[in-house]
Design an enzyme around this catalytic site. Structure first.
Site, PDB file in Angstrom:
ATOM      1  N   GLY A  11      26.954  73.655 -20.319  1.00 26.34           N
ATOM      2  CA  GLY A  11      25.880  74.542 -19.870  1.00 26.34           C
ATOM      3  C   GLY A  11      26.083  75.978 -20.310  1.00 26.34           C
ATOM      4  O   GLY A  11      27.022  76.308 -21.056  1.00 26.34           O
ATOM      5  N   TYR A 138      17.323  74.591  -4.584  1.00 24.00           N
ATOM      6  CA  TYR A 138      18.535  75.136  -5.208  1.00 24.00           C
ATOM      7  C   TYR A 138      19.262  76.069  -4.238  1.00 24.00           C
ATOM      8  O   TYR A 138      20.472  75.952  -4.026  1.00 24.00           O
ATOM      9  CB  TYR A 138      18.131  75.894  -6.480  1.00 24.00           C
ATOM     10  N   LYS A 142      22.952  75.720  -2.393  1.00 30.00           N
ATOM     11  CA  LYS A 142      24.017  76.713  -2.596  1.00 30.00           C
ATOM     12  C   LYS A 142      24.533  77.267  -1.258  1.00 30.00           C
ATOM     13  O   LYS A 142      25.718  77.568  -1.128  1.00 30.00           O
ATOM     14  CB  LYS A 142      23.540  77.828  -3.530  1.00 30.00           C
ATOM     15  N   ILE A 168      22.153  85.248 -15.568  1.00 27.84           N
ATOM     16  CA  ILE A 168      23.150  85.580 -16.601  1.00 27.84           C
ATOM     17  C   ILE A 168      22.462  85.650 -17.958  1.00 27.84           C
ATOM     18  O   ILE A 168      21.765  84.716 -18.357  1.00 27.84           O
ATOM     19  CB  ILE A 168      24.277  84.533 -16.640  1.00 27.84           C
TER      20      ILE A 168
HETATM   21  N1  SER Z   1      19.958  81.729 -12.727  1.00 28.44           N
HETATM   22  C1  SER Z   1      19.649  81.012 -11.515  1.00 28.44           C
HETATM   23  C2  SER Z   1      18.255  80.515 -11.524  1.00 28.44           C
HETATM   24  O1  SER Z   1      17.407  81.221 -12.009  1.00 28.44           O
HETATM   25  C3  SER Z   1      19.877  81.871 -10.325  1.00 28.44           C
HETATM   26  O2  SER Z   1      21.197  81.753  -9.920  1.00 28.44           O
HETATM   27  O3  SER Z   1      17.997  79.492 -11.001  1.00 28.44           O
END
Ligand code: SER
Length: 315
Positions: A11, A138, A142, A168
């Site tokens: 990834g 998501y 988390k 990122i």
């Molecule tokens: N980069 C991730 C997302 O957009 C956020 O942690 O799902």
């Protein structure tokens, strides 16, 4: 530390973390793993489906693994497309790693968390314990992951650590299935096509970090003295915070003829549910976090690297 296993190694993060770990720890074996059976990557590599505990156990036993960077997960937009799979991979996969970690008495497990743990009820610039009430699958997985990490630490003395990563930005492997992906896609499309249609509004502002800072953060947290840590998996890090329009303007300064358009889709509501800045005081004081890249430095490096790749592909 003798053997590190990285899950989700193909990834966006894994593809840069694995070579960094291999360079940094010359005497440590770094085993890359992902769900794909036969990718063209330097070894050692093992195909592992983290939702199958037997496969997790087999690779940990085979290589006598003592440290895991557990990156395998579905991101926010992919999670809304397939909430059932997101739950199975993000929670079931982590549970398998923690259970095998407990059984094999691993030294350390590092698990990235996300800004997605926050939700619309969270005020801007939250700190670690500010309300976390996510509205995405998501984010829910988390929050659960952070709490599971703390639980395994408390109950079984397993050393589990993690950072809440923002979006990122990187040029090696494109992210897939995330809401913050637009901040990477914009660069590729600007360099390759001269135009990009964002799937968020131009005033969308989210926290971001450049990949080399994110990797440095993961390694710094992994190397920190346990006695210095006040949290297990909840550390905020803050680096960049820019709107889609500000990003377009910076890209445009370096690329003539960049046509940026904005056509928000269902990912807009995910972006709107997250804070735009984070309080990272704890990471700074506990394990010395600070970002090296500001917006201009990041944009310079992204444009330079993608241009070089394009020229390399053409020559
Ligand atoms: N980069 C991730 C997302 O957009 C956020 O942690 O799902």
């Amino acid at each position: 530390m003798d053997t590190i296993l990285v899950t989700g190694a193909l990834g966006q993060i894994g593809s840069e973390l694995v070579p960094t770990l291999r360079t940094r720890y010359e005497d440590v074996e770094v085993v890359a793993s992902d769900i794909e059976p036969d990718p063209d990557v330097p070894g050692p590599y093992e195909a592992v489906d983290v939702t199958d505990r037997a496969q997790v156990e087999a690779v940990i036993e085979k290589y006598d693994v003592d440290t895991v960077f557990h990156l395998a997960a579905l991101l926010s937009a992919a999670g809304e497309q397939n909430p059932d799979r997101a739950f199975n991979v993000n929670v079931g996969g982590l549970h398998n790693v923690l259970e095998v970690g407990r059984e094999y008495e691993l030294d350390r497990i590092v698990i990235p968390s996300s800004i997605a743990v926050y939700g619309p009820a969270t005020p801007d610039n939250p700190s670690e314990r500010t309300i976390r009430s996510p509205t995405t699958m998501y984010g829910i997985t988390k929050v659960l992951a952070e709490n599971l990490g703390a639980y395994y630490h408390e109950k079984y003395d397993l050393d589990v650590r993690g950072i809440r990563l923002p979006g990122i930005v990187s040029h090696k492997t494109r992210p897939n299935g995330g809401t913050t992906d637009y901040a990477v896609d914009a660069f590729y499309e600007a360099v390759w096509e001269g135009e990009y249609t964002y799937f968020v509004r131009e005033d969308t502002r989210l926290p971001m970090v450049y990949m080399s800072d994110a990797i440095d953060a993961l390694i710094a947290l992994a190397e920190a003295d346990e006695s210095d840590l006040q949290y297990q998996c909840e550390y905020n890090i803050s680096a960049l915070s820019f709107t889609a329009k500000e990003l377009s303007e910076r890209i445009e300064e370096r690329i003539n003829e960049f046509d940026a358009r904005y056509d928000p889709d269902e990912r807009q509501s995910i972006a709107d549910s997250w804070p735009s800045t984070l309080d990272d005081t704890a990471a700074r004081s506990d394990w010395g976090w600070s970002a090296e890249y500001d917006l201009d430095k990041m944009v310079d490096e992204m444009v330079h690297n993608l241009r070089q790749r394009t020229e390399g592909a053409l020559s």
